[in-house]
Every structure is written in structure tokens, then in C-alpha cells.
Design a protein around this motif. Structure first.
Motif, PDB file in Angstrom:
ATOM      1  N   ARG A 127      -4.812 -82.124  44.468  1.00 10.38           N
ATOM      2  CA  ARG A 127      -5.704 -83.214  44.083  1.00 10.38           C
ATOM      3  C   ARG A 127      -6.520 -82.859  42.845  1.00 10.38           C
ATOM      4  O   ARG A 127      -7.466 -83.567  42.493  1.00 10.38           O
ATOM      5  N   GLY A 128      -6.159 -81.764  42.208  1.00 12.67           N
ATOM      6  CA  GLY A 128      -6.776 -81.404  40.935  1.00 12.67           C
ATOM      7  C   GLY A 128      -8.256 -81.073  41.002  1.00 12.67           C
ATOM      8  O   GLY A 128      -8.960 -81.187  40.003  1.00 12.67           O
ATOM      9  N   MET A 129      -8.745 -80.649  42.193  1.00 11.12           N
ATOM     10  CA  MET A 129     -10.174 -80.302  42.324  1.00 11.12           C
ATOM     11  C   MET A 129     -10.380 -78.867  41.823  1.00 11.12           C
ATOM     12  O   MET A 129     -10.599 -77.942  42.616  1.00 11.12           O
ATOM     13  N   THR A 130     -10.294 -78.710  40.492  1.00 12.60           N
ATOM     14  CA  THR A 130     -10.323 -77.353  39.938  1.00 12.60           C
ATOM     15  C   THR A 130     -11.663 -76.647  40.162  1.00 12.60           C
ATOM     16  O   THR A 130     -11.727 -75.428  40.089  1.00 12.60           O
ATOM     17  N   ALA A 131     -12.713 -77.420  40.451  1.00 16.75           N
ATOM     18  CA  ALA A 131     -14.018 -76.793  40.722  1.00 16.75           C
ATOM     19  C   ALA A 131     -13.951 -75.907  41.961  1.00 16.75           C
ATOM     20  O   ALA A 131     -14.788 -75.021  42.146  1.00 16.75           O
ATOM     21  N   LEU A 132     -12.932 -76.126  42.809  1.00 18.10           N
ATOM     22  CA  LEU A 132     -12.784 -75.289  44.004  1.00 18.10           C
ATOM     23  C   LEU A 132     -12.383 -73.858  43.660  1.00 18.10           C
ATOM     24  O   LEU A 132     -12.453 -72.977  44.510  1.00 18.10           O
ATOM     25  N   ALA A 133     -11.964 -73.610  42.411  1.00 18.67           N
ATOM     26  CA  ALA A 133     -11.643 -72.232  42.007  1.00 18.67           C
ATOM     27  C   ALA A 133     -12.849 -71.317  42.224  1.00 18.67           C
ATOM     28  O   ALA A 133     -12.692 -70.150  42.583  1.00 18.67           O
ATOM     29  N   ARG A 162       6.874 -73.894  33.311  1.00 16.87           N
ATOM     30  CA  ARG A 162       6.200 -74.677  32.274  1.00 16.87           C
ATOM     31  C   ARG A 162       6.063 -76.159  32.671  1.00 16.87           C
ATOM     32  O   ARG A 162       5.011 -76.756  32.530  1.00 16.87           O
ATOM     33  N   ALA A 163       7.161 -76.724  33.218  1.00 16.48           N
ATOM     34  CA  ALA A 163       7.143 -78.153  33.580  1.00 16.48           C
ATOM     35  C   ALA A 163       6.115 -78.410  34.681  1.00 16.48           C
ATOM     36  O   ALA A 163       5.390 -79.409  34.646  1.00 16.48           O
ATOM     37  N   ARG A 164       6.039 -77.479  35.663  1.00 17.78           N
ATOM     38  CA  ARG A 164       5.097 -77.642  36.764  1.00 17.78           C
ATOM     39  C   ARG A 164       3.669 -77.589  36.250  1.00 17.78           C
ATOM     40  O   ARG A 164       2.807 -78.359  36.653  1.00 17.78           O
ATOM     41  N   GLN A 165       3.419 -76.622  35.345  1.00 18.43           N
ATOM     42  CA  GLN A 165       2.061 -76.473  34.808  1.00 18.43           C
ATOM     43  C   GLN A 165       1.665 -77.693  33.984  1.00 18.43           C
ATOM     44  O   GLN A 165       0.523 -78.146  34.049  1.00 18.43           O
ATOM     45  N   THR A 166       2.612 -78.246  33.227  1.00 21.78           N
ATOM     46  CA  THR A 166       2.326 -79.438  32.421  1.00 21.78           C
ATOM     47  C   THR A 166       1.986 -80.606  33.338  1.00 21.78           C
ATOM     48  O   THR A 166       1.026 -81.333  33.100  1.00 21.78           O
ATOM     49  N   GLU A 167       2.762 -80.740  34.404  1.00 23.67           N
ATOM     50  CA  GLU A 167       2.572 -81.845  35.345  1.00 23.67           C
ATOM     51  C   GLU A 167       1.209 -81.718  36.040  1.00 23.67           C
ATOM     52  O   GLU A 167       0.469 -82.680  36.179  1.00 23.67           O
ATOM     53  N   ARG A 168       0.861 -80.480  36.467  1.00 20.78           N
ATOM     54  CA  ARG A 168      -0.384 -80.249  37.204  1.00 20.78           C
ATOM     55  C   ARG A 168      -1.584 -80.169  36.272  1.00 20.78           C
ATOM     56  O   ARG A 168      -2.699 -80.501  36.655  1.00 20.78           O
ATOM     57  N   GLY A 169      -1.351 -79.692  35.062  1.00 16.81           N
ATOM     58  CA  GLY A 169      -2.436 -79.571  34.098  1.00 16.81           C
ATOM     59  C   GLY A 169      -3.152 -78.237  34.144  1.00 16.81           C
ATOM     60  O   GLY A 169      -3.992 -77.949  33.297  1.00 16.81           O
ATOM     61  N   PHE A 170      -2.822 -77.411  35.119  1.00 22.02           N
ATOM     62  CA  PHE A 170      -3.449 -76.085  35.204  1.00 22.02           C
ATOM     63  C   PHE A 170      -2.597 -75.204  36.115  1.00 22.02           C
ATOM     64  O   PHE A 170      -1.761 -75.701  36.865  1.00 22.02           O
ATOM     65  N   ASN A 171      -2.819 -73.889  35.994  1.00 22.78           N
ATOM     66  CA  ASN A 171      -2.203 -72.941  36.923  1.00 22.78           C
ATOM     67  C   ASN A 171      -3.308 -72.451  37.853  1.00 22.78           C
ATOM     68  O   ASN A 171      -4.237 -71.777  37.420  1.00 22.78           O
TER      69      ASN A 171
END
Ligand SMILES: [Zn+2]
Ligand SMILES: [Zn+2]
Length: 266
Positions: A127-133, A162-171
Motif C-alpha cells: 500500500r506504499g506506506m513508506t513511512a512504516l520504514a 527493475r520492473a518491480r521497483q519501477t512499478e512499486r516506486g521503491f525498494n
């Protein structure tokens, strides 16, 4: 000049007070909600996780297997007093590790991949909640920092295709590694490990297929030669991916390979 000096001293606390007031006003207008349970963040909050969720993370109790990090039955006596950076690498091996080999030398996870830990990792990754890092990396530091030996030369996030990271926007592994490295005062070394090809999501596959899926999918830099390297990832399920990463690092001459993750499947 005394009046100016006086004014200077007054201004800074005033700005701080105004900022705090602004945050409080924003919280009132748009209350910050925990991405796992939806509760309003209050006492004990580990932004963006609420206090009760942070406390409910199923941390793995000591003692741990010296190799894979699974909790051992409590009947094992604690090891003798630790030297600096010795961590818990002198614990015995668990039943699964006795008589088997692994490409990595040691692994530690902060929590079982269950309950709040699983929900938080899902929100972080899918869900792209990168603040959870921030709280998830803090959890790794809280639970695993004593296990990290002093001679570690760098943290290596498990690379995404690369494709997965592009799709997700972050690793997600890289976001965790940056925060863990800051706390441990170690460097992040993204270039020490690369993916040579895309792989299918491991969750779709059985054990044998998982191994075939990632076989030869990683290549390590010659810079790892003679060094103690620590892989970082969000979760270890069967361990096939970190095994393959560790194999690539050892093939490039790494002296030791450790693994740090937020959670592991038990
Ligand atoms: Zn919560
Ligand atoms: Zn084990």
C-alpha cells in the motif's frame, strides 16, 4: 548589544512553540491514523504505527538459533558473557540447522511474520506506506542490534527486479537498510549486489520451484571480497532468496554473510 541578543533568544523558542502548535492543530483537523488498525495515534505511538500496534508486534524471544535466528526452546542455558560485538552468535543451532548447511552464516529477524508484523509489512510494501520504514527499522535495531558483529563492512539491501521497483516506486529493503545503517553506524552498499534477471514472485511457487526461480539471479561486486556483509530484507519466508543472495556474495569472496530482516516465517 543586549536588546538584540535578548530578542534572538526569544525568537527561537517562539518559532518552536508555533511549530508545535501548528502540528497539534493539523492533528486536530486531520487526525493521524495507524495504517494497521486505523486508530488515532496517541500515547506510545511510533509514527505512523499506534502504541498498541507497536507493543503487539510478535517479537521473537531469546534464545535464538545461532544460524537461522529461530527461537530455541528456553531450556538452553544463556551463553557466557559476550565480548564486544559478539552478539548472540554463540547460541546453539536449532533442529532444522543441525546437519544442514546454508549459504549465509547467520540470520536474525525481529519478529514472527504474523499479526501486526505481517499487516505492517503488507501496508509498507503493497500500500506504499513508506513511512512504516521508520518503526520497522527501529524494531530491527531494538531486537537485533546486539547480534550484529562489530566487523560488518556494509548493509546490502536485497535488490528488486527493475520492473518491480519501477512499478512499486521503491525498494522496501533499501528503505529499511538506510535507517538500520544509520542506527548501527554502518554504510549501505547497494552496489555490492545486483539482480541479473527478473524472477517470478516467490509466493506463487512451491519449494523446488522457488529455488529454480532465483538460481543465478544475483551477482555480487568484487568489492565484497574478504568482507563481512549483511543482507537486509523485509521478510524471510522459506529463505530461498537470501540463500541465493548469500551464495552470490560468497562466490565473489565475501568472508561472512549475515541476514537481518524485520520478520521471518516460523
Ligand atoms: Zn494500530
Ligand atoms: Zn536454525
Amino acid at each position: 548589544m543586549p536588546p538584540l541578543e535578548h530578542a534572538g533568544r526569544r525568537v527561537r523558542p517562539l518559532i518552536g512553540e508555533l511549530r508545535a502548535l501548528g502540528v497539534a492543530a493539523l492533528d486536530l483537523l486531520f487526525p493521524a491514523l495507524c495504517p494497521v488498525c486505523g486508530a488515532t495515534l496517541a500515547a506510545g505511538r511510533r509514527d505512523p504505527l499506534c502504541g498498541p500496534c507497536w507493543s503487539a508486534i510478535p517479537r521473537l524471544p531469546a534464545p535464538w538459533c545461532a544460524r537461522c535466528g529461530r527461537p530455541l526452546p528456553a531450556l538452553h542455558a544463556p551463553p557466557p558473557a559476550a565480548g564486544p560485538g559478539a552478539g548472540d552468535l554463540r547460541w546453539p543451532l536449532c533442529g532444522a540447522c543441525v546437519g544442514s548447511s546454508s549459504a549465509y552464516d547467520w540470520a536474525r529477524a525481529a519478529a514472527a511474520y504474523d499479526g501486526v508484523a505481517r499487516d505492517a509489512i503488507h501496508a509498507f510494501k503493497f500500500r506504499g506506506m513508506t513511512a512504516l520504514a521508520r518503526p520497522l527499522a527501529a524494531l530491527v535495531v531494538e531486537q537485533c542490534a546486539p547480534a550484529v558483529p562489530a566487523d560488518v563492512a556494509g548493509l546490502v539491501p536485497v535488490p528488486l527486479a527493475r520492473a518491480r521497483q519501477t512499478e512499486r516506486g521503491f525498494n522496501q529493503a533499501a528503505l529499511l537498510a538506510v535507517r538500520i545503517a544509520g542506527a548501527l553506524d554502518v554504510r549501505v552498499r547497494r552496489r555490492w549486489l545486483a539482480r541479473t534477471r527478473a524472477t517470478r514472485p516467490q509466493t506463487e511457487l512451491g519449494a523446488a520451484e522457488r529455488r529454480a526461480n532465483v538460481r543465478g539471479a544475483f551477482v555480487a561486486s568484487p568489492a565484497v571480497a574478504g568482507r563481512h556483509v549483511v543482507l537486509v530484507d523485509d521478510v524471510v519466508t522459506t529463505g530461498t532468496t537470501v540463500e541465493e543472495c548469500a551464495r552470490a556474495l560468497h562466490a565473489a569472496g565475501a568472508a561472512r554473510v549475515g541476514v537481518l530482516t524485520v520478520a521471518r516465517v516460523l
